[in-house]
Design a protein around this motif. Structure first.
Motif, PDB file in Angstrom:
ATOM      1  N   LEU A  95       1.069  -1.198   0.095  1.00 35.61           N
ATOM      2  CA  LEU A  95      -0.042   0.051   0.045  1.00 35.61           C
ATOM      3  C   LEU A  95       0.755   1.157   0.031  1.00 35.61           C
ATOM      4  O   LEU A  95       0.483   2.183  -0.797  1.00 35.61           O
ATOM      5  N   THR A  96       1.784   1.351   0.923  1.00 32.20           N
ATOM      6  CA  THR A  96       2.798   2.255   0.685  1.00 32.20           C
ATOM      7  C   THR A  96       3.492   2.602  -0.521  1.00 32.20           C
ATOM      8  O   THR A  96       3.693   3.569  -1.086  1.00 32.20           O
ATOM      9  N   MET A  97       3.885   1.454  -0.967  1.00 28.76           N
ATOM     10  CA  MET A  97       4.599   1.592  -2.250  1.00 28.76           C
ATOM     11  C   MET A  97       3.911   1.889  -3.512  1.00 28.76           C
ATOM     12  O   MET A  97       4.360   2.767  -4.291  1.00 28.76           O
ATOM     13  N   LEU A  98       2.372   1.782  -3.441  1.00 29.50           N
ATOM     14  CA  LEU A  98       1.408   2.130  -4.509  1.00 29.50           C
ATOM     15  C   LEU A  98       1.545   4.065  -4.523  1.00 29.50           C
ATOM     16  O   LEU A  98       1.208   4.239  -5.448  1.00 29.50           O
ATOM     17  N   ASP A  99       1.745   4.398  -3.400  1.00 33.45           N
ATOM     18  CA  ASP A  99       1.987   5.688  -3.250  1.00 33.45           C
ATOM     19  C   ASP A  99       2.924   6.422  -4.222  1.00 33.45           C
ATOM     20  O   ASP A  99       2.799   7.627  -4.647  1.00 33.45           O
ATOM     21  N   SER A 100       4.059   5.596  -4.363  1.00 30.55           N
ATOM     22  CA  SER A 100       5.072   6.313  -5.302  1.00 30.55           C
ATOM     23  C   SER A 100       5.184   5.450  -6.544  1.00 30.55           C
ATOM     24  O   SER A 100       6.186   5.310  -7.418  1.00 30.55           O
ATOM     25  N   GLN A 101       4.172   4.817  -6.966  1.00 31.32           N
ATOM     26  CA  GLN A 101       4.151   4.294  -8.476  1.00 31.32           C
ATOM     27  C   GLN A 101       4.327   5.118  -9.541  1.00 31.32           C
ATOM     28  O   GLN A 101       3.737   5.913  -9.586  1.00 31.32           O
ATOM     29  N   PRO A 102       5.558   4.763 -10.056  1.00 32.83           N
ATOM     30  CA  PRO A 102       5.697   5.662 -11.270  1.00 32.83           C
ATOM     31  C   PRO A 102       4.756   5.686 -12.333  1.00 32.83           C
ATOM     32  O   PRO A 102       4.005   4.892 -12.716  1.00 32.83           O
ATOM     33  N   ASP A 103       4.572   6.710 -13.243  1.00 30.09           N
ATOM     34  CA  ASP A 103       3.436   7.033 -14.109  1.00 30.09           C
ATOM     35  C   ASP A 103       3.543   5.879 -15.329  1.00 30.09           C
ATOM     36  O   ASP A 103       2.533   5.498 -15.572  1.00 30.09           O
ATOM     37  N   ASN A 104       4.832   5.564 -15.701  1.00 25.31           N
ATOM     38  CA  ASN A 104       4.734   4.472 -16.730  1.00 25.31           C
ATOM     39  C   ASN A 104       4.649   3.017 -16.236  1.00 25.31           C
ATOM     40  O   ASN A 104       5.034   2.279 -16.972  1.00 25.31           O
ATOM     41  N   VAL A 105       4.523   2.716 -14.960  1.00 22.95           N
ATOM     42  CA  VAL A 105       4.708   1.529 -14.505  1.00 22.95           C
ATOM     43  C   VAL A 105       3.008   0.905 -14.255  1.00 22.95           C
ATOM     44  O   VAL A 105       2.372   1.758 -13.706  1.00 22.95           O
ATOM     45  N   PHE A 106       2.761  -0.144 -14.879  1.00 19.08           N
ATOM     46  CA  PHE A 106       1.376  -0.869 -14.804  1.00 19.08           C
ATOM     47  C   PHE A 106       1.724  -1.999 -13.930  1.00 19.08           C
ATOM     48  O   PHE A 106       2.556  -3.001 -14.227  1.00 19.08           O
ATOM     49  N   ILE A 107       0.786  -2.364 -13.033  1.00 20.75           N
ATOM     50  CA  ILE A 107       0.678  -3.440 -12.258  1.00 20.75           C
ATOM     51  C   ILE A 107      -0.508  -4.197 -12.486  1.00 20.75           C
ATOM     52  O   ILE A 107      -1.272  -3.742 -12.490  1.00 20.75           O
ATOM     53  N   LEU A 108      -0.414  -5.761 -12.920  1.00 18.71           N
ATOM     54  CA  LEU A 108      -1.513  -6.548 -13.047  1.00 18.71           C
ATOM     55  C   LEU A 108      -1.467  -7.500 -11.802  1.00 18.71           C
ATOM     56  O   LEU A 108      -0.318  -8.454 -11.949  1.00 18.71           O
ATOM     57  N   CYS A 109      -2.485  -7.745 -10.981  1.00 22.02           N
ATOM     58  CA  CYS A 109      -2.500  -8.622 -10.082  1.00 22.02           C
ATOM     59  C   CYS A 109      -3.459  -9.807 -10.279  1.00 22.02           C
ATOM     60  O   CYS A 109      -4.470  -9.365 -10.955  1.00 22.02           O
ATOM     61  N   THR A 110      -3.166 -10.956  -9.899  1.00 16.66           N
ATOM     62  CA  THR A 110      -4.201 -12.019 -10.039  1.00 16.66           C
ATOM     63  C   THR A 110      -4.333 -12.376  -8.596  1.00 16.66           C
ATOM     64  O   THR A 110      -3.454 -12.569  -7.896  1.00 16.66           O
ATOM     65  N   THR A 111      -5.707 -12.950  -8.485  1.00 17.93           N
ATOM     66  CA  THR A 111      -5.967 -13.472  -7.014  1.00 17.93           C
ATOM     67  C   THR A 111      -7.297 -14.637  -7.286  1.00 17.93           C
ATOM     68  O   THR A 111      -8.129 -14.059  -7.974  1.00 17.93           O
ATOM     69  N   THR A 112      -6.991 -15.699  -6.493  1.00 18.55           N
ATOM     70  CA  THR A 112      -8.163 -16.303  -6.404  1.00 18.55           C
ATOM     71  C   THR A 112      -9.222 -16.172  -5.176  1.00 18.55           C
ATOM     72  O   THR A 112     -10.204 -16.688  -5.083  1.00 18.55           O
ATOM     73  N   GLU A 113      -8.728 -15.222  -4.365  1.00 22.94           N
ATOM     74  CA  GLU A 113      -9.277 -14.908  -3.229  1.00 22.94           C
ATOM     75  C   GLU A 113      -9.271 -13.426  -2.700  1.00 22.94           C
ATOM     76  O   GLU A 113      -8.589 -12.925  -1.880  1.00 22.94           O
TER      77      GLU A 113
END
Length: 217
Positions: A107-125
């Motif tokens: 959550l803290t890292m997301l505050d500094s996510q660079p503009d050109n970086v995309f994060i795709l998460c997967t989860t079953t839960e």
């Protein structure tokens, strides 16, 4: 198994796939997304295809699997502390594997996510993910496939394999997968390689399915 190379080849979840394609075409894809749903419905495949399109062939897609032991500091350095001049996409698999402290760190890292970086998460839960993380993400729910979609997938796969099965055998295969396309194709490969009769296949897949249900519950 099918070698899916384009989003158009993904079976089922048509509204989700259409939304993803439209946002990519309009260069408006969210920088942080969560693909949620049952195992084997195509989440990881879609994440890979989207990441490849975002990376535009310039960079290899890097995946971090939170179902395994992971160095959060190394991940932070590789993803959140870079300032890329071109778009980069990263895949976070099985994010339900993060404990609360790791999720708080993310959550803290997301505050500094660079503009050109995309994060795709997967989860079953997805319910195991903190609400504060989910609220920052665009969440797409992948559903199990319906009988018509599965039947068409089976017929197409048998055509690709140049193989025919009896209607009874196909019925057993469709019944055994419980809406999961990956299980359907896996069981079909088993049926083809083993050259089972319809009766043998029905009995075999019945036992496999019971074990699967027990594992899920």
């Amino acid at each position: 198994m099918l070698d899916i190379q384009k989003l158009e080849e993904v079976r089922g979840n048509n509204v989700v796939i259409y939304s993803i394609k439209t946002l990519l075409e309009k260069n408006a894809f969210p920088r942080f997304v969560i693909l949620a749903g049952h195992m084997g419905v195509g989440k990881s495949t879609v994440a890979r295809l989207v990441a490849e399109q975002i990376n535009a062939g310039e960079f290899q897609v890097v995946t971090f699997n939170f179902g395994l032991k992971l160095d959060m500091k190394a991940m932070e350095d590789a993803v959140f502390k870079m300032k890329p001049s071109h778009q980069r996409a990263f895949i976070f698999e099985e994010i339900q594997g993060m404990d609360k402290s790791q999720q708080t760190a993310l959550l803290t890292m997301l505050d500094s996510q660079p503009d050109n970086v995309f994060i795709l998460c997967t989860t079953t839960e997805v319910f195991k993910i903190l609400n504060t993380i989910r609220s920052r993400a665009t969440v797409w729910e992948f559903k199990l496939l319906g009988e018509r979609q599965l039947s068409q997938l089976l017929d197409d796969y048998l055509s690709i394999k140049s193989t025919a099965l009896s209607q009874k055998a196909k019925t057993a295969l469709l019944k055994s997968c419980y809406g999961v396309p990956r299980d359907l194709l896996k069981n079909t490969d088993l049926a083809i390689s083993g050259d089972f009769s319809a009766e043998q296949l029905e009995e075999l897949l019945g036992h496999v399915s019971e074990d699967l249900i027990f594992t899920v519950f």
